[in-house]
Design an enzyme around this catalytic site. Structure first.
Site, PDB file in Angstrom:
ATOM      1  N   GLU A 131      91.952   9.047  10.047  1.00  0.00           N
ATOM      2  CA  GLU A 131      93.342   9.182  10.516  1.00  0.00           C
ATOM      3  C   GLU A 131      93.600  10.646  10.819  1.00  0.00           C
ATOM      4  OE1 GLU A 131      96.640   7.685   8.103  1.00  0.00           O
ATOM      5  OE2 GLU A 131      95.429   5.964   7.483  1.00  0.00           O
ATOM      6  N   GLU A 133      93.636   6.181   1.042  1.00  0.00           N
ATOM      7  CA  GLU A 133      94.441   7.220   0.388  1.00  0.00           C
ATOM      8  C   GLU A 133      94.877   6.858  -1.031  1.00  0.00           C
ATOM      9  OE1 GLU A 133      97.699   8.356   2.925  1.00  0.00           O
ATOM     10  OE2 GLU A 133      96.362   9.232   4.414  1.00  0.00           O
TER      11      GLU A 133
HETATM   12  C1  BGP Z   1      98.972   8.128   6.061  1.00  0.00           C
HETATM   13  C2  BGP Z   1      98.925   6.661   5.769  1.00  0.00           C
HETATM   14  C3  BGP Z   1      99.426   5.790   6.854  1.00  0.00           C
HETATM   15  C4  BGP Z   1     100.494   6.359   7.753  1.00  0.00           C
HETATM   16  C5  BGP Z   1     100.333   7.842   8.020  1.00  0.00           C
HETATM   17  C6  BGP Z   1     101.513   8.519   8.648  1.00  0.00           C
HETATM   18  O1  BGP Z   1      99.188   8.829   4.893  1.00  0.00           O
HETATM   19  O2  BGP Z   1      97.620   6.226   5.478  1.00  0.00           O
HETATM   20  O3  BGP Z   1      99.762   4.569   6.266  1.00  0.00           O
HETATM   21  O4  BGP Z   1     101.715   5.914   7.439  1.00  0.00           O
HETATM   22  O5  BGP Z   1     100.002   8.558   6.860  1.00  0.00           O
HETATM   23  O6  BGP Z   1     102.418   8.946   7.680  1.00  0.00           O
HETATM   24  P1  BGP Z   1     103.911   8.471   7.615  1.00  0.00           P
HETATM   25  O7  BGP Z   1     103.917   7.048   7.994  1.00  0.00           O
HETATM   26  O8  BGP Z   1     104.335   8.663   6.203  1.00  0.00           O
HETATM   27  O9  BGP Z   1     104.656   9.343   8.557  1.00  0.00           O
END
Ligand code: BGP
Length: 465
Positions: free
Chosen positions: A369, A168
Site C-alpha cells: 500500500e 497492519e
Molecule cells: C491503511 C489501511 C487501509 C486504508 C489506508 C488509508 O492503514 O490498511 O485500510 O484505509 O491506510 O488510510 P485511511 O483510510 O485511514 O485514510
C-alpha cells in the site's frame, strides 16, 4: 517505448483494498468490531457513513474487476472477512453464501488475468469474539483465527497462490489499545503489548496451518503486510537517537523481526521487561513463532515517524505508553497531506527497501500500500467526466522513483500496489478522503477511471515511466 524508470517485466502492478472497506455488509451473518461500532455510535463516522454499502463490491464485483482490468492492473489484494466466511467461529463451520461469494470473486479475478492476493485480517475481528473472550488479548481467539485461516487455505488454496495473514497488525494495537481510533478505544499499554505478541503468534499459527495444507506444494506463498513508519531522530544527539531507536523497535521491528527472523527484538524485550509490561509467552509458542516465518513481506508505506527525546515528563496517569521513551517531533517545513494529516516523505521508501536488503536478509517484498487520500476530488472532474488527479500521479512518481533506485541497488522488491483500486470506505473517515485510481459516486454508485488510472495503465504497459 523506452522509459527512464524501467521495472521488471513480471513486476506486480496493482492496488489493494479490503473486504470490510469495499464489499458492504450484505448477507453477512456476523458483525465485525467496526460494524458494531457503527451500529452503536454512527456519529463517530464522517458524515455518519458506515460500512453498510461501502463500494458495493459484494453486488458489483464483476463490473469492478472489469474496471481494474481496464486500468491494466495485474494483481489486486483484498481480504476475506472472517464475519462473512465463517458461520460458527468455534468449529470453523462455513457460511455457504460466504463461500460462494469468495469463490466467485477469486474466479472472476483469475478469468480477467488478475492475480488475487488474499489477506485474512483487515481490522475486522468479529465483535462476538471481543465480547466473549476479550478479542486479541485472548490466546483462544488466536487459535480461532488459525482455524479460520485453515478453512480459507482449504477452500481457495487451489487457485490463490499469495496469502497474507494480517494487514497492519500494529494498527490494531494502536487503534484499539493505545490511541482510541478503533473500537473498543481503550488506553491500556500493558494489554497493547500482549495484543502485539498475540497477533505475532496468530500470524505464525496461521502460517503453520498453511504449511500443513497442500498450498505450498501447489506453489502457494504466505506473508504478512506491515505498515512501516521509519523512525527518524530529530538530531544526532544520543538522546534523540535513543528515542528514535525505541520508536523504531516498538512500531516497526516488533512485527518485522518475528515475521522475518522468528524472534523478538532483544532491545525491545529488555525495555518492556524493565517497564513491567512484557507479554506472557510460553516456550512452545516462541518455538511456533521461530519456525513459521513468512515467505514474503508486504510493506504499506504512507508516512515517516519523527522522534525526539522526551522534553516534558511522561504523564503516568494513564499507565504505561510507548511515549514513555520518545516524543513526536513535528519537523519544521515538513511536507504534509493536509487532508489526512500525514507527512509526505518519498525517500523513506528507499530507506525501507535498503533496510530490507541489509537487515532482513533481502527477503522478497513488495509495496502493498502507498497512496494519497484527498478530500473533495469532485472539483477536479473535467468536462469529459473524469477526475484530473495530477497530484496523485506526482505522488506515485516520486515514490516509484525512490523505489526504482533501491531496486537498482539490489533490494528484492517485486511489486507496487496503490491504495486503492476504487475509492473505498476508510474506517471512521468513511468517504472523506479518496485514494482510488477509479472514482466512486456515492449516490449513484457510478465508477469512473481517474486520470491517474489512465496514467497507471501506460506505466504498466511500458513497464515503467
Ligand atoms: C491503511 C489501511 C487501509 C486504508 C489506508 C488509508 O492503514 O490498511 O485500510 O484505509 O491506510 O488510510 P485511511 O483510510 O485511514 O485514510
Amino acid at each position: 517505448m523506452s522509459v527512464e524508470h524501467e521495472f521488471p517485466k513480471d513486476f506486480w502492478w496493482g492496488a489493494a483494498t479490503s473486504g470490510p472497506q469495499s464489499e458492504g455488509r450484505f448477507h453477512k451473518a456476523h458483525r465485525s468490531v467496526f460494524d458494531y461500532w457503527f451500529d452503536t455510535e454512527p456519529q463517530a463516522f464522517f458524515d455518519g457513513v458506515g460500512p453498510n454499502v461501502a463500494s458495493n463490491f459484494y453486488n458489483d464485483y464483476r463490473h469492478d474487476i472489469a474496471l481494474m482490468k481496464k486500468v491494466g492492473l495485474n494483481s489486486v489484494r483484498t481480504s476475506i472477512q472472517w464475519t462473512r466466511l465463517i458461520k460458527d467461529f468455534e468449529t470453523g463451520e462455513t457460511d455457504p453464501d460466504g463461500v460462494r461469494f469468495y469463490n466467485d470473486v477469486i474466479d472472476e479475478f483469475l478469468q480477467q488475468g488478475i492475480r488475487p492476493i488474499l489477506n485474512l485480517h483487515h481490522f475486522d475481528l468479529p465483535i462476538e469474539l471481543y465480547e466473549r473472550y476479550g478479542g486479541w488479548t485472548s490466546k483462544h481467539v488466536v487459535d480461532l483465527f488459525a482455524l479460520f485461516a485453515k478453512r480459507c487455505f482449504e477452500l481457495f488454496g487451489d487457485r490463490v497462490k499469495d496469502w497474507v495473514t494480517f494487514n497492519e497488525p500494529m494498527v490494531v494495537v494502536e487503534g484499539e489499545y493505545l490511541y482510541e481510533f478503533h473500537y473498543p478505544k481503550l488506553v491500556d499499554g500493558k494489554k497493547a503489548c500482549q495484543v502485539l505478541y498475540n497477533l505475532n503468534l496468530a500470524s505464525a499459527k496461521a502460517i503453520q496451518a498453511f504449511r500443513e495444507t497442500d498450498c505450498p506444494k501447489l506453489g502457494g506463498r504466505i506473508g504478512i503486510v506491515l505498515n512501516l513508519t521509519p523512525a527518524y531522530p530529530r538530531s544526532d544527539s544520543p538522546e534523540d537517537i535513543a528515542a528514535a531507536k525505541f520508536a523504531e523497535d516498538y512500531k516497526n521491528n516488533s512485527f518485522l523481526d518475528p515475521a522475518v527472523h522468528g524472534t523478538f527484538t532483544k532491545s525491545l524485550v529488555d525495555q518492556l521487561e524493565k517497564d513491567g509490561v512484557l507479554w506472557t509467552s510460553t516456550p512452545e509458542e516462541l518455538k511456533i513463532i521461530k519456525n513459521n516465518t513468512v515467505d514474503f513481506l508486504g510493506i504499506n508505506y504512507y508516512q515517516p515517524f519523527r522522534a525526539k527525546k522526551r522534553e516534558t515528563p511522561f504523564d503516568e496517569s494513564r499507565g504505561w505508553l510507548p511515549e514513555k521513551h520518545f516524543e513526536n517531533y513535528e519537523m519544521p517545513g515538513r511536507r504534509m497531506n493536509p487532508y489526512r494529516g500525514w507527512e509526505i516523505y518519498p525517500k523513506a521508501i528507499y530507506d525501507i527497501a535498503i533496510n530490507v536488503r541489509d537487515k532482513l536478509g533481502n527477503i522478497p517484498w513488495y509495496i502493498s500500500e502507498n497512496g494519497m487520500g484527498v478530500e473533495g476530488e469532485e472539483k477536479y472532474r473535467n468536462k469529459d467526466g473524469f477526475i484530473e488527479d495530477d497530484y496523485r500521479i506526482d505522488f506515485i512518481k516520486e515514490h516509484l522513483g525512490w523505489l526504482h533506485k533501491a531496486m537498482q541497488e539490489g533490494s528484492n522488491c517485486f511489486g507496487y500496489h496503490l491504495w486503492t483500486p476504487i475509492d473505498c470506505w476508510s474506517w471512521s473517515n468513511a468517504y472523506k478522503n479518496r485514494y482510488g485510481l477509479i472514482a466512486l459516486d456515492l449516490v449513484t454508485q457510478q465508477k469512473t477511471i481517474k486520470k491517474s488510472g489512465y496514467w497507471m495503465h501506460d506505466v504498466i504497459a511500458n513497464h515503467g515511466f
